[in-house]
Scaffold this motif. Structure first.
Motif, short mmCIF file in Angstrom:
data_model
loop_
_atom_site.label_atom_id
_atom_site.label_comp_id
_atom_site.label_asym_id
_atom_site.label_seq_id
_atom_site.Cartn_x
_atom_site.Cartn_y
_atom_site.Cartn_z
N PRO A 90 41.29 46.95 45.76
CA PRO A 90 40.35 45.81 45.24
C PRO A 90 40.81 45.47 43.85
CG PRO A 90 39.23 47.35 46.41
CD PRO A 90 40.61 48.21 46.24
N ALA A 91 41.18 46.42 42.89
CA ALA A 91 41.55 46.04 41.67
C ALA A 91 42.72 45.06 41.78
CB ALA A 91 42.05 47.22 40.71
N LEU A 92 43.92 45.32 42.58
CA LEU A 92 45.09 44.20 42.84
C LEU A 92 44.56 43.07 43.15
CD1 LEU A 92 47.91 43.72 42.94
CD2 LEU A 92 47.94 44.93 45.01
N SER A 93 43.38 42.91 44.30
CA SER A 93 42.98 41.65 44.71
C SER A 93 42.28 40.98 43.52
CB SER A 93 42.11 42.01 45.76
OG SER A 93 41.38 40.72 46.38
N VAL A 139 34.60 46.67 42.12
CA VAL A 139 35.77 46.58 41.32
C VAL A 139 36.54 45.35 41.44
CG1 VAL A 139 38.10 47.65 41.39
CG2 VAL A 139 36.09 49.18 41.62
N LEU A 140 36.51 44.60 42.55
CA LEU A 140 37.17 43.34 42.67
C LEU A 140 36.59 42.31 41.61
CD1 LEU A 140 38.20 41.89 45.90
CD2 LEU A 140 37.17 40.31 44.35
N SER A 141 35.14 42.14 41.60
CA SER A 141 34.58 41.41 40.97
C SER A 141 34.94 41.77 39.31
CB SER A 141 32.90 41.40 41.21
OG SER A 141 32.18 40.46 40.45
N ALA A 142 34.66 42.80 39.16
CA ALA A 142 35.05 43.20 37.81
C ALA A 142 36.13 43.08 37.36
CB ALA A 142 34.52 44.73 37.34
N THR A 143 37.28 43.42 37.72
CA THR A 143 38.59 43.25 37.26
C THR A 143 38.83 41.71 37.31
OG1 THR A 143 39.45 43.69 39.46
CG2 THR A 143 39.54 45.67 38.14
N ARG A 144 38.26 41.14 38.17
CA ARG A 144 38.56 39.52 37.97
C ARG A 144 38.23 38.90 36.77
NH1 ARG A 144 35.58 35.37 42.47
NH2 ARG A 144 33.97 36.43 41.05
N ASP A 145 37.40 39.53 35.96
CA ASP A 145 36.94 39.10 34.93
C ASP A 145 37.49 39.60 33.73
OD1 ASP A 145 35.22 37.23 36.02
OD2 ASP A 145 33.49 38.75 36.20
N ILE A 146 38.12 40.69 33.90
CA ILE A 146 38.89 41.45 32.40
C ILE A 146 40.36 40.81 32.40
CG2 ILE A 146 39.79 43.54 31.77
CD1 ILE A 146 38.03 44.99 33.96
N THR A 147 40.46 40.30 31.17
CA THR A 147 41.50 39.89 30.61
C THR A 147 41.85 40.64 29.46
OG1 THR A 147 40.27 37.95 29.28
CG2 THR A 147 41.39 37.45 31.59
N PRO A 148 43.39 40.95 29.20
CA PRO A 148 44.38 40.63 30.08
C PRO A 148 44.35 41.57 31.20
CG PRO A 148 45.36 41.66 28.06
CD PRO A 148 43.90 41.37 27.97
N SER A 149 45.17 41.36 32.23
CA SER A 149 45.27 42.42 33.43
C SER A 149 45.69 43.59 33.18
CB SER A 149 46.13 41.80 34.62
OG SER A 149 47.52 41.64 33.89
#
Length: 489
Positions: free
Chosen positions: A161-164, A104-114
């Motif tokens: 993890p998504a927030l991070s 989740v952390l790695s995936a949400t870091r690449d999703i734009t916009p937040s």
């Protein structure tokens, strides 16, 4: 219905082809890293099942394989990877919970916009709670307690993890902007320094031309007149007058060469000094010294140096010329030997003179020429030694690479041609020359463009670590209970 299935099939085929092209374009190091991460997640999710047997082995094995599959998926389809963690949140394999926060952390870091990432997280959480509610319908008395536990799991394993990840993702554009701005400022600083340096060199060249050019021209003209007069009235002095005229002409040519070097960035093979340091050039220096009254011999071992770097050949010329000039000034009449060895990609040059046979009044000097030679040789990656020899003479020796490296090197001072133990290096108390530490200015490596962005990266990393710290604590406690529970039974 058939049209929908056809469109779906075409979309799947198109996406498969795109994925294959992206896989071919992906660097090999990235592919290896992703494969290693997938195998590691599979090992974490499957190997503990051999020791701690789950109630439903087949779903537990499938969940471990599913978690390993989500690792490479998160790179190309991060939203699907987040949605794919929903079955793991309500599954029977507790060991796959370790992989959920990382995915989740790695995936949400690449999703734009937040906000898109948070929509995916909201859908995943709702899906996980729905699956938990469907699975707990049969046990109605404990349904609320089961749902409360699932809510805590969603909060700790999905939301935090998504927030991070979104925090780190928001930092990426800022870090990229700061890096570009730093690169621009570094380039502007380099261009400004280069322009100021060229302006100062042009000013120095102009001053040298105005101050020395006129004087050397007068010396050359008067030396020519003296040569004509000496040829008529004092023939024995005609050779000395000719030497004076040719020396003045050579000095004028060398002044022009120095001015050309000052007005350009670097000495090239097309410059007037491009033929310096060859065997013919060193022989001319020796011949000029003989005309001036120095008893000097030349020995050359190895091939000529036309293929050596121009800066190296220029340094060889300067070493020999400075040493012969010092012999003429401080040890007139002393037998002198010039030795040059060219082999194995290195050039070794030494000038050794014996003690002067006639005691005179040598000209005063501060050995600044030797200090300059030491600096020039070391900037090329070579070594330089100058000092007294046991029998009262003096020796200057240098060892240079034929083609100096592109980086500036300051090697340890070494003996280039195995001189006697009594040879005093430059900077010793008896030699009187300044030490290399006093000659060379301290050189610092240029700062990286990351110097200003690392504090922000560190801050983002600290915030992300604080956010996922409860997740780590929860996983440690939960897995410890899972391991100890069978033992307690």
């Amino acid at each position: 219905m058939s049209q929908v299935l056809g469109r779906t099939w075409r979309a799947v085929v198109r996406e498969t082809r795109t994925g294959r092209a992206a896989l071919r374009a992906t660097p090999r190091r990235t592919v290896i890293a992703e494969a290693t991460a997938s195998l590691l997640v599979a090992a974490i999710g499957l190997l503990p099942l051999l020791a701690v047997h789950p109630d439903r082995p087949l779903p537990a094995v499938l969940e471990g394989c599913w978690a390993a599959l989500l690792v490479p998926v998160r790179r190309r389809w991060p939203v699907l990877a987040v949605l794919g963690t929903a079955p793991l949140l309500v599954g029977h394999n507790v060991w796959t919970l370790v992989a959920i926060p990382l995915i989740v952390l790695s995936a949400t870091r690449d999703i734009t916009p937040s906000r898109r990432a948070w929509r995916a997280v909201l859908v995943t959480g709702a899906l996980a709670l729905s699956l938990a509610a469907l699975a707990g319908v049969r046990e109605a008395p404990t349904l609320l307690l089961e749902l409360a536990g699932r809510v805590v799991s969603v909060l700790l394993l999905l939301v935090l993890p998504a927030l991070s990840g979104t925090l780190l993702g928001r930092r990426r554009p800022l870090v990229r902007l700061l890096r570009e701005r730093n690169a621009y400022l570094e380039q502007a600083r380099s261009l400004t320094a280069a322009a100021a340096r060229m302006e100062e060199r042009a000013r120095i060249a102009g001053e040298m031309h105005d101050l020395l050019g006129h004087r050397l021209s007068l010396i050359s003209v008067h030396a020519g007149a003296l040569e004509i007069t000496a040829a008529r009235q004092a023939p024995p002095l005609a050779g000395q007058a000719e030497l004076l005229r040719t020396t003045a002409g050579s000095a004028m040519n060398e002044l022009r060469e120095i001015l050309d070097v000052l007005r350009s960035e670097e000495l090239t093979t097309q410059s007037p000094e491009g033929n310096r340091g060859t065997r013919e050039d060193i022989a001319e220096l020796v011949a000029e010294s003989r005309k001036a009254g120095v008893t000097v011999e030349l020995t050359w071992a190895g091939p000529d140096t036309p293929d050596a770097g121009p800066r190296t050949r220029q340094a060889v010329h300067r070493v020999v010329r400075e040493a012969l000039t010092n012999v003429l000034k401080h040890a007139a009449g002393a037998p002198t030997l010039v030795e040059v060895r060219h082999a194995d990609g290195r050039i070794e040059v030494s000038v050794t003179n014996e003690a002067p046979r006639v005691t005179g009044h040598p000209l005063a000097g501060n050995q600044s020429g030797l200090a300059g030679l030491d600096e020039r040789v070391r900037l090329l990656g070579g070594s330089f030694v100058a000092g007294l020899v046991p029998k009262g003479g003096f020796r200057v020796a240098a060892r240079l690479p034929s083609v100096p490296a592109g980086t500036v090197a300051f090697p340890e001072q070494a003996d280039p041609t195995s001189p006697p133990a009594a040879l005093l290096p430059v900077g010793s108390p008896r030699s009187g020359a300044p030490s290399p530490d006093a000659v060379h200015a301290e050189v610092y490596a240029p700062l990286s463009a990351e110097a200003l962005t690392w504090p922000r990266l560190l801050g983002a990393g600290c915030v992300a670590a604080l956010v996922v710290l409860p997740t780590v604590i929860f996983l440690v406690v939960f897995l410890a209970i899972a391991v100890l529970r069978p033992t307690g039974n």
